[in-house]
Design a protein around this motif. Structure first.
Motif, PDB file in Angstrom:
ATOM      1  N   SER A  24       0.830  -1.114   0.166  1.00 47.19           N
ATOM      2  CA  SER A  24       0.067   0.031   0.107  1.00 47.19           C
ATOM      3  C   SER A  24       0.928   1.249   0.122  1.00 47.19           C
ATOM      4  O   SER A  24       1.684   1.314   0.874  1.00 47.19           O
ATOM      5  N   TYR A  25       0.673   2.180  -1.018  1.00 45.77           N
ATOM      6  CA  TYR A  25       1.310   3.185  -1.206  1.00 45.77           C
ATOM      7  C   TYR A  25       1.233   4.186   0.067  1.00 45.77           C
ATOM      8  O   TYR A  25       1.955   4.717   0.904  1.00 45.77           O
ATOM      9  N   LYS A  26      -0.223   4.271   0.522  1.00 45.98           N
ATOM     10  CA  LYS A  26      -0.742   5.390   1.784  1.00 45.98           C
ATOM     11  C   LYS A  26       0.017   4.513   3.037  1.00 45.98           C
ATOM     12  O   LYS A  26       0.476   5.295   3.687  1.00 45.98           O
ATOM     13  N   GLN A  27       0.109   3.301   3.013  1.00 46.70           N
ATOM     14  CA  GLN A  27       0.814   2.684   4.385  1.00 46.70           C
ATOM     15  C   GLN A  27       2.352   2.915   4.422  1.00 46.70           C
ATOM     16  O   GLN A  27       2.752   3.291   5.392  1.00 46.70           O
ATOM     17  N   GLU A  28       2.617   2.834   2.975  1.00 51.12           N
ATOM     18  CA  GLU A  28       4.160   3.019   2.852  1.00 51.12           C
ATOM     19  C   GLU A  28       4.713   4.229   3.436  1.00 51.12           C
ATOM     20  O   GLU A  28       5.533   4.749   4.053  1.00 51.12           O
ATOM     21  N   LYS A  29       3.980   5.408   2.936  1.00 56.34           N
ATOM     22  CA  LYS A  29       4.205   6.930   3.173  1.00 56.34           C
ATOM     23  C   LYS A  29       3.864   7.136   4.782  1.00 56.34           C
ATOM     24  O   LYS A  29       4.878   7.798   5.228  1.00 56.34           O
ATOM     25  N   LEU A  30       2.856   6.596   5.338  1.00 55.64           N
ATOM     26  CA  LEU A  30       2.786   6.840   6.682  1.00 55.64           C
ATOM     27  C   LEU A  30       3.760   6.316   7.376  1.00 55.64           C
ATOM     28  O   LEU A  30       4.354   6.805   8.387  1.00 55.64           O
TER      29      LEU A  30
END
Length: 256
Positions: A24-30
């Protein structure tokens, strides 16, 4: 890979914090932004299958956070990178299927934007060209979530089976094991008739049914090399301006 990272880091008195994106891009960024806020010394990262915008990494890098990419790397980011020889690994696997008498070889792979997807697709195509086999785009199926969703894999397999492939080259560990399960669930009679070659570092390859020719990445060594490069950046007395892309060889393990 994590074992390789830890073997170097702990020996040099660095602690390792492990964080997963689950593709997940969102999880990676977070995850990355949280770690950066905790004043980590440096970051080792393999991009998620969803990641297309790496602007947040550029921002952190510009602020002075040392970053080294491994396995899944961006093309236009000036830092150290550590990858497997994806082209050769996929060429060898596809060639093995061809030399085993297969002519309709499908390719099951990750998200189109990943570096490993592009490099492994190129190796697959090159092997087809060498043996004068026509490349057919319909035999290539992309899994945007990298095999995290079983429904996505099952749909890809269902779309491939009417094309009657006699071999499948699979480009990642999770996709390889997931494809075998999806084949058995979708059409167990056909599953044992299709030869499979795929990237996997599983120690249980010999237990797989149908049997599998595997492309093993030097995962432990990749982790070690990436960590050594990152620590060299962290401990550098002046800004690092010259970078390396280390390419490590894969190994084809043919089924018995």
């Amino acid at each position: 890979m994590i074992n390789g990272i830890e073997s170097i880091a702990y020996d040099k008195d660095y602690h390792v914090i492990i964080s997963q994106s689950h593709e997940s891009y969102k999880q990676e960024k977070l995850n990355v932004e949280h770690l950066a806020s905790r004043s980590i010394d440096g970051l080792l990262i393999a991009l998620s299958s969803e990641t297309q915008d790496i602007g947040y990494l550029r921002h952190l890098y510009a602020k002075g956070l040392p970053i080294v990419f491994f396995d899944r790397v961006p093309e236009d980011f000036e830092t150290h990178k550590v990858i497997a020889n994806n082209f050769k690994g996929s060429f060898d696997a596809t060639e093995h299927l061809i030399l085993s008498g297969k002519r309709t070889i499908a390719h099951l792979t990750n998200s189109e934007n990943l570096s490993i997807t592009k490099e492994r697709l190129a190796g697959y195509k090159a092997a087809l060209v060498k043996y004068h086999i026509e490349f057919k785009p319909e035999l290539v199926k992309y899994c945007q979530h990298g095999g995290m969703h079983s429904a996505e894999l099952e749909e890809a397999v269902k779309e491939l089976l009417p094309l009657k492939p006699d071999g499948i080259f699979i480009s990642s560990d999770r996709l390889t094991t997931g494809c075998i399960m999806a084949l058995k669930k979708t059409n167990p009679e056909v599953a044992h008739k299709i030869a499979i070659a795929g990237f996997t570092n599983s120690n249980l390859v010999e237990l797989f049914s149908p049997s599998l020719t595997s492309v093993k990445q030097p995962a432990f060594e990749m982790g070690q090399v990436a960590t050594e490069l990152l620590i060299s950046m962290i401990e550098a007395k002046r800004p690092v301006t010259e970078f390396e892309t280390k390419v490590l060889d894969t190994e084809l393990v043919k089924k018995r």
